[in-house]
Design a protein around this motif. Structure first.
Motif, PDB file in Angstrom:
ATOM      1  N   CYS A 186       0.812  -1.219   0.000  1.00 29.22           N
ATOM      2  CA  CYS A 186       0.000   0.000   0.000  1.00 29.22           C
ATOM      3  C   CYS A 186       0.848   1.273   0.000  1.00 29.22           C
ATOM      4  O   CYS A 186       0.332   2.360  -0.272  1.00 29.22           O
ATOM      5  CB  CYS A 186      -0.951   0.010   1.191  1.00 29.22           C
ATOM      6  N   GLY A 187       2.147   1.155   0.326  1.00 26.67           N
ATOM      7  CA  GLY A 187       3.026   2.316   0.265  1.00 26.67           C
ATOM      8  C   GLY A 187       3.218   3.004   1.601  1.00 26.67           C
ATOM      9  O   GLY A 187       2.404   2.894   2.525  1.00 26.67           O
ATOM     10  N   LYS A 188       4.298   3.746   1.674  1.00 25.71           N
ATOM     11  CA  LYS A 188       4.698   4.418   2.916  1.00 25.71           C
ATOM     12  C   LYS A 188       3.643   5.399   3.418  1.00 25.71           C
ATOM     13  O   LYS A 188       3.388   5.504   4.611  1.00 25.71           O
ATOM     14  CB  LYS A 188       6.020   5.151   2.669  1.00 25.71           C
ATOM     15  N   LEU A 189       2.989   6.108   2.491  1.00 25.84           N
ATOM     16  CA  LEU A 189       2.046   7.157   2.897  1.00 25.84           C
ATOM     17  C   LEU A 189       0.732   6.601   3.441  1.00 25.84           C
ATOM     18  O   LEU A 189      -0.023   7.326   4.086  1.00 25.84           O
ATOM     19  CB  LEU A 189       1.747   8.081   1.715  1.00 25.84           C
ATOM     20  N   TYR A 190       0.463   5.316   3.168  1.00 26.20           N
ATOM     21  CA  TYR A 190      -0.859   4.777   3.479  1.00 26.20           C
ATOM     22  C   TYR A 190      -0.843   3.591   4.430  1.00 26.20           C
ATOM     23  O   TYR A 190      -1.904   3.068   4.779  1.00 26.20           O
ATOM     24  CB  TYR A 190      -1.558   4.353   2.172  1.00 26.20           C
ATOM     25  N   PHE A 191       0.334   3.152   4.861  1.00 31.77           N
ATOM     26  CA  PHE A 191       0.411   1.917   5.643  1.00 31.77           C
ATOM     27  C   PHE A 191      -0.370   2.010   6.958  1.00 31.77           C
ATOM     28  O   PHE A 191      -1.072   1.067   7.343  1.00 31.77           O
ATOM     29  CB  PHE A 191       1.868   1.549   5.921  1.00 31.77           C
ATOM     30  N   GLN A 192      -0.271   3.138   7.653  1.00 29.75           N
ATOM     31  CA  GLN A 192      -0.983   3.279   8.929  1.00 29.75           C
ATOM     32  C   GLN A 192      -2.487   3.147   8.739  1.00 29.75           C
ATOM     33  O   GLN A 192      -3.197   2.663   9.625  1.00 29.75           O
ATOM     34  CB  GLN A 192      -0.638   4.623   9.586  1.00 29.75           C
ATOM     35  N   GLN A 193      -2.976   3.574   7.578  1.00 37.41           N
ATOM     36  CA  GLN A 193      -4.412   3.522   7.299  1.00 37.41           C
ATOM     37  C   GLN A 193      -4.890   2.107   6.968  1.00 37.41           C
ATOM     38  O   GLN A 193      -5.988   1.699   7.370  1.00 37.41           O
ATOM     39  CB  GLN A 193      -4.738   4.460   6.131  1.00 37.41           C
ATOM     40  N   TYR A 194      -4.046   1.343   6.248  1.00 36.96           N
ATOM     41  CA  TYR A 194      -4.518   0.070   5.704  1.00 36.96           C
ATOM     42  C   TYR A 194      -3.965  -1.166   6.408  1.00 36.96           C
ATOM     43  O   TYR A 194      -4.385  -2.290   6.102  1.00 36.96           O
ATOM     44  CB  TYR A 194      -4.201  -0.005   4.197  1.00 36.96           C
ATOM     45  N   LYS A 195      -3.063  -0.982   7.368  1.00 36.21           N
ATOM     46  CA  LYS A 195      -2.467  -2.153   8.018  1.00 36.21           C
ATOM     47  C   LYS A 195      -3.496  -2.960   8.811  1.00 36.21           C
ATOM     48  O   LYS A 195      -3.268  -4.141   9.105  1.00 36.21           O
ATOM     49  CB  LYS A 195      -1.308  -1.734   8.919  1.00 36.21           C
ATOM     50  N   ILE A 196      -4.639  -2.352   9.127  1.00 33.92           N
ATOM     51  CA  ILE A 196      -5.693  -3.082   9.856  1.00 33.92           C
ATOM     52  C   ILE A 196      -6.166  -4.313   9.073  1.00 33.92           C
ATOM     53  O   ILE A 196      -6.665  -5.267   9.666  1.00 33.92           O
ATOM     54  CB  ILE A 196      -6.905  -2.179  10.169  1.00 33.92           C
ATOM     55  N   TYR A 197      -6.002  -4.292   7.757  1.00 33.70           N
ATOM     56  CA  TYR A 197      -6.473  -5.411   6.940  1.00 33.70           C
ATOM     57  C   TYR A 197      -5.549  -6.611   6.995  1.00 33.70           C
ATOM     58  O   TYR A 197      -5.840  -7.653   6.395  1.00 33.70           O
ATOM     59  CB  TYR A 197      -6.719  -4.949   5.500  1.00 33.70           C
ATOM     60  N   ASN A 198      -4.448  -6.492   7.739  1.00 31.42           N
ATOM     61  CA  ASN A 198      -3.631  -7.669   7.998  1.00 31.42           C
ATOM     62  C   ASN A 198      -4.381  -8.670   8.870  1.00 31.42           C
ATOM     63  O   ASN A 198      -3.987  -9.832   8.969  1.00 31.42           O
ATOM     64  CB  ASN A 198      -2.308  -7.276   8.677  1.00 31.42           C
ATOM     65  N   ASN A 199      -5.446  -8.208   9.505  1.00 28.34           N
ATOM     66  CA  ASN A 199      -6.292  -9.088  10.310  1.00 28.34           C
ATOM     67  C   ASN A 199      -7.363  -9.776   9.480  1.00 28.34           C
ATOM     68  O   ASN A 199      -8.157 -10.561  10.009  1.00 28.34           O
ATOM     69  CB  ASN A 199      -6.956  -8.298  11.448  1.00 28.34           C
ATOM     70  N   THR A 200      -7.405  -9.465   8.179  1.00 29.94           N
ATOM     71  CA  THR A 200      -8.408 -10.046   7.282  1.00 29.94           C
ATOM     72  C   THR A 200      -7.856 -11.323   6.649  1.00 29.94           C
ATOM     73  O   THR A 200      -6.702 -11.366   6.226  1.00 29.94           O
ATOM     74  CB  THR A 200      -8.780  -9.042   6.178  1.00 29.94           C
TER      75      THR A 200
END
Length: 365
Positions: free
Chosen positions: A228-242
């Motif tokens: 997802c890239g450096k600028l967006y990782f904090q936003q999308y890392k929650i989907y590692n639980n998917t």
């Protein structure tokens, strides 16, 4: 053995940095005693990535011009003058035998100063439509290495050499790494793997697409490696639980990522396009519309016109994406055809051929 001094300048994005590092590595293997120095833009990612690759780097206070009137634009003349002054100091102190530019903000001032000082210079233009920096430098440099046909529209024809773009050499044998790569990512064998690439910083619209279509991908029996890239990782890392989704800020083992993938969704930056040609997997390009002269669309179309990839513009994603993805994943024949066709476009010896041109400049300086 001559102890050459070589400056390389390229940065801002991975697409400019990694080709420069690849060229440096090849030249270092030929001239182990040579001294190398990189010049980049302060506060850009090259200031981190180049030292990680084992090279020294100096920074210039430079940035691009924004499309609208901003404070940054008002500062540009001061940054340019500062960078020209700093570049002169660097060139005078280091005394390079040759200077190589791979694009990015810093390469303009640095190569302008070097060429004006009589130092042989080479630029490596990665895109099918060159940026303003390389257009301006074209008259001053000795050689211009390109990846696409038709660039004599922009550059002196007698200086152009078609080499392709430097790529990671570990991509040349990914077909032998498939099982190991799937195990590395803990993927299910026999299940389709989608690799999503938006560039080192990330692509907002691609990330939104993947987030919105996670349920759809589940119905398609797809597991996802999502950079997802450096600028967006904090936003999308929650989907590692998917289930069946792995989110990464950055993929350090790109050879394994490509080897594990069955289908790739990617931006169409020059380096990504060149890598995907070597990888030989079916690709869906979603070009960034926010780049100069829409060059990512032009890059992608050179592949699409050879029936070697699928392109979807950002504006058409809501209408076309599900349909095109469903058709592709349902057709192993189409997947094989796209993979074979894109591999035919690969230029696998780019790094060595660019290094050959640098070596010629050193020999004839």
């Amino acid at each position: 053995m001559n102890k050459y001094k070589i400056i390389l300048s390229g940065g801002g994005t991975g697409g400019h940095i990694y080709p420069a590092i690849a060229i440096a590595n090849e030249l270092k293997s030929r001239f182990p005693e040579a001294d190398f120095l990189f010049v980049g833009a302060k506060d850009r990612m090259e200031m981190e990535k180049v030292p990680q690759a084992g090279y020294d780097i100096k920074g210039l206070w430079i940035s691009g011009i924004q499309r609208k009137l901003t404070l940054k634009n008002l500062m540009f003349p001061f940054k340019l003058l500062s960078s020209l002054w700093r570049a002169r100091k660097i060139v005078k102190a280091f005394k390079p035998n040759v200077v190589i530019g791979t694009g990015g903000f810093a390469s303009g001032p640095l190569l302008h100063v070097a060429a004006s000082s009589g130092i042989p210079c080479l630029i490596q233009e990665q895109n099918s439509y060159p940026g303003i920096t390389n257009k301006l430098l074209a008259k001053k440099v000795k050689k211009i290495c390109v990846a696409y046909n038709g660039l004599e529209r922009f550059f002196p024809e007698d200086k152009i050499i078609k080499t392709g773009n430097p790529v990671r050499q570990d991509l040349l044998d990914i077909d032998e790494k498939t099982v190991e790569a799937k195990n590395y990512f803990n993927l299910k064998h026999g299940k389709y793997t989608l690799l999503v690439l938006g560039g080192s910083l990330g692509a907002r619209r691609i990330n939104e697409l993947i987030e919105n279509e996670l349920d759809f991908f589940d119905t398609q029996n797809v597991q996802i490696i999502w950079q997802c890239g450096k600028l967006y990782f904090q936003q999308y890392k929650i989907y590692n639980n998917t289930k069946n989704v792995q989110v990464y800020q950055f993929l350090n083992n790109m050879d394994f990522a490509y080897a594990a993938a069955d289908i790739v969704i990617s931006r169409a930056g020059a380096s990504s396009v060149s890598e995907l040609c070597i990888v030989g997997k079916p690709v869906m390009f979603i070009p960034s519309p926010n780049v100069a002269e829409d060059h990512q669309t032009k890059n992608a179309m050179t592949i699409v016109e050879s029936d070697a990839a699928i392109i979807i513009k950002e504006a058409d994603l809501e209408v076309d994406f599900k349909n095109k993805f469903s058709q592709l994943i349902a057709s192993p024949v189409k997947q094989k055809e796209l993979g074979q066709n894109i591999k035919k476009l690969a230029l696998v010896n780019a790094t060595k051929e660019i290094a050959d041109e640098v070596e010629n400049l050193l020999a004839n300086r």
